[in-house]
Design an enzyme around this catalytic site. Structure first.
Site, PDB file in Angstrom:
ATOM      1  N   THR A  44      -4.081   3.256   8.898  1.00  0.00           N
ATOM      2  CA  THR A  44      -4.805   2.152   8.315  1.00  0.00           C
ATOM      3  C   THR A  44      -5.226   1.436   9.636  1.00  0.00           C
ATOM      4  O   THR A  44      -4.276   0.780  10.171  1.00  0.00           O
ATOM      5  CB  THR A  44      -3.958   1.284   7.203  1.00  0.00           C
ATOM      6  N   PHE A  66      -3.467   6.938   0.607  1.00  0.00           N
ATOM      7  CA  PHE A  66      -3.196   5.630  -0.280  1.00  0.00           C
ATOM      8  C   PHE A  66      -1.879   5.901  -1.296  1.00  0.00           C
ATOM      9  O   PHE A  66      -1.444   5.378  -2.199  1.00  0.00           O
ATOM     10  CB  PHE A  66      -4.383   5.834  -1.441  1.00  0.00           C
ATOM     11  N   ASN A 110      -6.097  -2.039  -0.874  1.00  0.00           N
ATOM     12  CA  ASN A 110      -5.211  -2.816  -0.817  1.00  0.00           C
ATOM     13  C   ASN A 110      -5.174  -4.338  -0.912  1.00  0.00           C
ATOM     14  O   ASN A 110      -4.467  -4.928  -1.666  1.00  0.00           O
ATOM     15  CB  ASN A 110      -4.467  -2.893   0.575  1.00  0.00           C
ATOM     16  N   GLY A 154       5.782 -11.456 -10.743  1.00  0.00           N
ATOM     17  CA  GLY A 154       7.275 -11.449  -9.918  1.00  0.00           C
ATOM     18  C   GLY A 154       7.291 -12.330  -8.881  1.00  0.00           C
ATOM     19  O   GLY A 154       6.727 -13.389  -8.737  1.00  0.00           O
ATOM     20  N   CYS A 168       2.460  -2.944   3.835  1.00  0.00           N
ATOM     21  CA  CYS A 168       0.775  -2.849   3.652  1.00  0.00           C
ATOM     22  C   CYS A 168       0.076  -3.701   3.145  1.00  0.00           C
ATOM     23  O   CYS A 168      -0.848  -4.447   3.793  1.00  0.00           O
ATOM     24  CB  CYS A 168       0.383  -1.436   2.909  1.00  0.00           C
ATOM     25  N   ARG A 197      10.046  -4.236   5.248  1.00  0.00           N
ATOM     26  CA  ARG A 197       9.102  -5.068   5.741  1.00  0.00           C
ATOM     27  C   ARG A 197       8.312  -6.076   4.725  1.00  0.00           C
ATOM     28  O   ARG A 197       7.946  -5.634   3.549  1.00  0.00           O
ATOM     29  CB  ARG A 197       8.130  -4.056   6.047  1.00  0.00           C
TER      30      ARG A 197
END
Ligand code: NAD
Length: 445
Positions: free
Chosen positions: A121, A155, A214, A259, A266, A334
């Site tokens: 990306t 994706f 995204n 949440g 990403c 991450r």
């Protein structure tokens, strides 16, 4: 077909193994020698369902090989994929050094025509830059080859990477070069059931499509987290709202889960990068600025609920934390929301007892050893001596716990459910206070 890939990470490895399974002859290179040596022996550097077996099958069949030899990888494939990491800093500047290092290497070593494919990306215009760097190297040594550079964003979702590689929703090929399009169409043929899934477009549109996807996903999550706030104040249940709006075909049910905030390698980085891209063109992206701000706040939500429950007296408390990975079925830490919770709890003087089915070692590397953090070998161990429980990742093994036992073990029985995994009534029937996200009923009590 002979295919080379640079980058044996979450994407590169899943894609390489899937290409090998489909019958291509794949050579996968990585700059990390230890990673390659492990992979050559079938040792996985990361957790991804079904990947270990797929890699083992490829190694056994000889269709999948690993190398740390840049030159060998540049010479092997008629198609060469660049699938290296493209981190973005806090301002959204994308580090393209790894991408350009691979491009330069191909320019230095390649001796025949090739289609070079940028799967990492990377900002709009990166494929143009790759082409420039590559052609610069080729012309420096007087090499006369036909090299086409295409953009082919990925994706897949971590946690179902193999499934997504085998059966992608769509394949985006960014190239206006008929030869590159023909080669990539052939390469992807085993994965594409319906020709309409293959979307051929110019490189810049392909590059932007990845960021737009995204950004849209991040927006849906932050939108639902904002709706969750409304629900909390209005005495509504966001889970009911989610079902009601997800049933609308114009909206669809995915990525509507309120949440503890989105994480992972990403969404956050790509939102930052897209914002920077647009700002540099003089067009600030206001929606994405709000999306980021909401997510930032949301990552602190479980801590806020705990502060509310303990009436501000968090110091000295021990919190069991179930789940550390940013989502189930991965060990990727991450940008994980758990990191923010651990940091806040430690700063407030609380101790944490943490457990994750697969992310313990990646989490430990990131968090480090601290007096207030106990790394537990099982979910039950994390509960021992704890005051309350925070659920941060909805791993299946956490979905049906013995609430009666939890009520006995916890000193001040309360569950802070960062994924709305549990039903308030079930938890409360066991004598445990329940706090979910956007489940107004329990907060307004
Ligand atoms: N992880 C995801 O869910 C996902 C999904 C879609 C797209 N992407 C994009 O795909 C790209 C790869 O992501 P990832 O999560 O697999 O990254 P990763 O960090 O897991 O793996 C990247 C690998 O590239 C290797 N590498 C770096 N420089 C190299 C070089 N010069 N030569 C050979 N290998 C080199 C690294 O050692 C590492 O093993 C990124 O651009 C990412 O944004 C990721």
């Amino acid at each position: 077909m002979k295919v080379s890939l640079f980058g044996a990470g979450y994407v590169g490895l899943s894609f390489a193994a899937s290409l090998a399974e489909a019958g291509h002859e794949v050579l996968c290179a990585d700059a990390d020698l230890a990673r390659i040596e492990g992979l050559q022996r079938g040792l996985m550097p990361l957790h991804e369902p079904d990947l270990e077996a797929l890699v083992a099958a490829g190694l056994a069949a000889g269709t999948l090989r690993f190398t740390a030899d840049e030159r060998a990888a540049c010479l092997h494939g008629e198609v060469i994929f660049i699938v290296v990491n493209t981190p973005a800093d806090a301002e959204g500047r994308v580090d393209l050094r790894h991408v350009m290092a691979v491009a330069a290497g191909i320019g230095r070593h390649r001796d025949r025509d090739a289609v070079v494919v940028c799967k990492s990306t990377a900002p709009v215009g990166t494929a143009d830059q790759v082409e420039m760097v590559l052609n610069g190297e080729l012309s420096q040594r007087g090499a006369r080859l036909r090299v086409a550079v295409a953009a082919n964003p990925e994706f897949l979702r971590e946690g179902s990477a193999v499934r997504d590689c085998r059966r992608p929703d769509r394949v985006v090929i960014g190239s206006e070069n008929p030869w590159a399009v023909e080669v990539l169409t052939r390469l992807y043929a085993p994965f594409v059931e319906n020709p309409a899934q293959l979307l051929v477009m110019d490189r810049r549109s392909a590059e932007l499509a990845k960021y737009a996807a995204n950004a849209m996903l991040a927006t849906r999550i932050s939108f639902m987290n904002e709706m969750a706030r409304v629900a909390e104040h209005a005495g509504a249940d966001i889970e009911m709202v989610r079902r009601a709006i997800g049933a609308d075909r114009r909206i669809g049910p995915d990525f509507l889960q309120a949440g503890a905030g989105y994480g992972g390698s990403c969404l956050a980085k790509d939102v930052r990068a897209l914002k920077r891209m647009a700002e540099r063109d003089g067009y600030p992206l206001r929606i994405l600025t709000a999306v980021e701000a909401t997510n930032h706040e949301q990552k602190g939500r479980l801590f806020e609920l705990m502060t509310h429950h303990f009436e501000g007296r968090i110091a000295g408390k021990t919190i069991a934390v179930w789940g550390l990975a940013f989502k189930p079925d991965t060990d990727d830490m991450r940008d994980a929301p758990s990191l923010v919770l651990l940091e806040r709890l430690r700063a407030a003087g609380a101790r944490v007892q943490v457990y994750d089915p697969v992310a313990m070692s990646t989490a430990r590397d990131l968090v480090g050893e601290h007096e207030g953090v106990r790394w537990c070998g099982a979910a039950d161990e994390a509960l021992q001596g704890a005051d309350a429980l925070a659920l941060v990742t909805e791993w299946p093994e956490f979905s049906r716990p013995d609430f009666a036992r939890i009520a006995q073990v916890l000193r001040s029985p309360a569950i802070f459910d960062g994924r709305n995994l549990y039903e308030a009534a079930t938890v409360e029937a066991a004598g445990i206070a329940y706090y979910g996200i956007g489940r107004g009923r329990s907060l307004l009590r």
